[in-house]
Design a protein around this motif. Sequence first.
Motif, PDB file in Angstrom:
ATOM      1  N   TYR A  16       7.028  13.406  11.796  1.00  0.00           N
ATOM      2  CA  TYR A  16       6.478  12.095  12.266  1.00  0.00           C
ATOM      3  C   TYR A  16       5.414  11.866  10.472  1.00  0.00           C
ATOM      4  O   TYR A  16       5.651  10.750  10.262  1.00  0.00           O
ATOM      5  N   ILE A  17       5.473  13.126   9.877  1.00  0.00           N
ATOM      6  CA  ILE A  17       4.141  12.973   8.667  1.00  0.00           C
ATOM      7  C   ILE A  17       5.437  12.055   7.610  1.00  0.00           C
ATOM      8  O   ILE A  17       4.545  10.975   6.527  1.00  0.00           O
ATOM      9  N   PRO A  18       6.626  12.802   7.502  1.00  0.00           N
ATOM     10  CA  PRO A  18       7.914  12.249   6.731  1.00  0.00           C
ATOM     11  C   PRO A  18       8.455  10.839   7.421  1.00  0.00           C
ATOM     12  O   PRO A  18       8.140   9.318   5.881  1.00  0.00           O
ATOM     13  N   ARG A  19       7.873  10.057   8.378  1.00  0.00           N
ATOM     14  CA  ARG A  19       8.675   8.921   8.430  1.00  0.00           C
ATOM     15  C   ARG A  19       7.607   8.194   8.247  1.00  0.00           C
ATOM     16  O   ARG A  19       7.340   6.919   7.609  1.00  0.00           O
ATOM     17  N   ILE A  20       5.963   8.489   8.403  1.00  0.00           N
ATOM     18  CA  ILE A  20       4.858   7.473   8.593  1.00  0.00           C
ATOM     19  C   ILE A  20       5.068   7.503   7.007  1.00  0.00           C
ATOM     20  O   ILE A  20       4.341   6.132   6.262  1.00  0.00           O
ATOM     21  N   THR A  21       4.404   8.130   5.979  1.00  0.00           N
ATOM     22  CA  THR A  21       4.840   8.468   4.460  1.00  0.00           C
ATOM     23  C   THR A  21       6.041   7.422   4.216  1.00  0.00           C
ATOM     24  O   THR A  21       5.722   6.508   3.226  1.00  0.00           O
ATOM     25  N   LYS A  22       7.202   7.027   4.459  1.00  0.00           N
ATOM     26  CA  LYS A  22       8.291   6.321   4.478  1.00  0.00           C
ATOM     27  C   LYS A  22       8.212   5.101   4.406  1.00  0.00           C
ATOM     28  O   LYS A  22       8.023   4.084   3.606  1.00  0.00           O
ATOM     29  N   PHE A  23       7.458   4.752   5.481  1.00  0.00           N
ATOM     30  CA  PHE A  23       7.057   3.628   6.274  1.00  0.00           C
ATOM     31  C   PHE A  23       5.879   2.895   5.342  1.00  0.00           C
ATOM     32  O   PHE A  23       6.358   1.772   4.615  1.00  0.00           O
ATOM     33  N   ILE A  24       5.230   3.807   5.382  1.00  0.00           N
ATOM     34  CA  ILE A  24       4.059   2.962   3.725  1.00  0.00           C
ATOM     35  C   ILE A  24       4.288   2.977   2.238  1.00  0.00           C
ATOM     36  O   ILE A  24       3.592   1.931   1.943  1.00  0.00           O
ATOM     37  N   GLU A  25       5.180   3.921   1.985  1.00  0.00           N
ATOM     38  CA  GLU A  25       5.786   3.446   0.566  1.00  0.00           C
ATOM     39  C   GLU A  25       6.839   2.737   0.504  1.00  0.00           C
ATOM     40  O   GLU A  25       7.192   1.850  -0.402  1.00  0.00           O
ATOM     41  N   ARG A  26       7.615   2.163   1.677  1.00  0.00           N
ATOM     42  CA  ARG A  26       8.591   0.216   1.737  1.00  0.00           C
ATOM     43  C   ARG A  26       7.023  -0.343   1.973  1.00  0.00           C
ATOM     44  O   ARG A  26       7.331  -1.302   0.586  1.00  0.00           O
ATOM     45  N   LEU A  27       5.981  -0.478   2.970  1.00  0.00           N
ATOM     46  CA  LEU A  27       4.597  -1.631   2.229  1.00  0.00           C
ATOM     47  C   LEU A  27       3.884  -1.355   1.038  1.00  0.00           C
ATOM     48  O   LEU A  27       4.472  -3.221   0.771  1.00  0.00           O
ATOM     49  N   LYS A  28       3.746  -0.489   0.720  1.00  0.00           N
ATOM     50  CA  LYS A  28       3.483  -0.963  -0.776  1.00  0.00           C
ATOM     51  C   LYS A  28       4.193  -1.559  -1.959  1.00  0.00           C
ATOM     52  O   LYS A  28       4.164  -1.693  -2.507  1.00  0.00           O
ATOM     53  N   VAL A  54       6.583  -9.152   6.187  1.00  0.00           N
ATOM     54  CA  VAL A  54       6.988  -7.512   6.173  1.00  0.00           C
ATOM     55  C   VAL A  54       7.104  -6.640   7.222  1.00  0.00           C
ATOM     56  O   VAL A  54       7.746  -5.730   7.122  1.00  0.00           O
ATOM     57  N   LEU A  55       5.834  -6.937   7.923  1.00  0.00           N
ATOM     58  CA  LEU A  55       5.545  -6.224   9.300  1.00  0.00           C
ATOM     59  C   LEU A  55       6.470  -5.967  10.055  1.00  0.00           C
ATOM     60  O   LEU A  55       7.281  -4.769  10.404  1.00  0.00           O
ATOM     61  N   LYS A  56       7.430  -7.088  10.480  1.00  0.00           N
ATOM     62  CA  LYS A  56       8.594  -7.616  11.198  1.00  0.00           C
ATOM     63  C   LYS A  56       9.795  -6.736  10.309  1.00  0.00           C
ATOM     64  O   LYS A  56      10.474  -5.610  11.162  1.00  0.00           O
ATOM     65  N   GLN A  57       9.740  -6.713   9.436  1.00  0.00           N
ATOM     66  CA  GLN A  57      11.140  -5.956   8.416  1.00  0.00           C
ATOM     67  C   GLN A  57      10.815  -4.562   8.326  1.00  0.00           C
ATOM     68  O   GLN A  57      11.995  -3.787   8.697  1.00  0.00           O
ATOM     69  N   GLU A  58       9.408  -4.011   8.153  1.00  0.00           N
ATOM     70  CA  GLU A  58       9.713  -2.617   7.850  1.00  0.00           C
ATOM     71  C   GLU A  58       9.619  -2.206   9.335  1.00  0.00           C
ATOM     72  O   GLU A  58       9.741  -0.844   9.331  1.00  0.00           O
TER      73      GLU A  58
END
Length: 82
Positions: A16-28, A54-58
Amino acid sequence: MKITAEISMYPLSDEYIPRITKFIERLKAESGIKIEVNSTSTRLSGNSELVYQVLKQEMEESWVESGQAIFVTKFLLGDLLS
């Protein structure tokens, strides 16, 4: 209208951690919104239509890439990240 959204992502997988990190990086990477990352959530602030878009897309991108994930989101009126 300016809003602030607070979102937490809970991937339903062992990795789960890499998936959360990737989500946050896309938001940034998104322009036009402010982002603040905390230990349990991420806050986005900006024009309401852009924040929603942005939230919908990500969120959809996360489901496509990673499968099931739970997203818990709160929306507040105003820019709370100023």
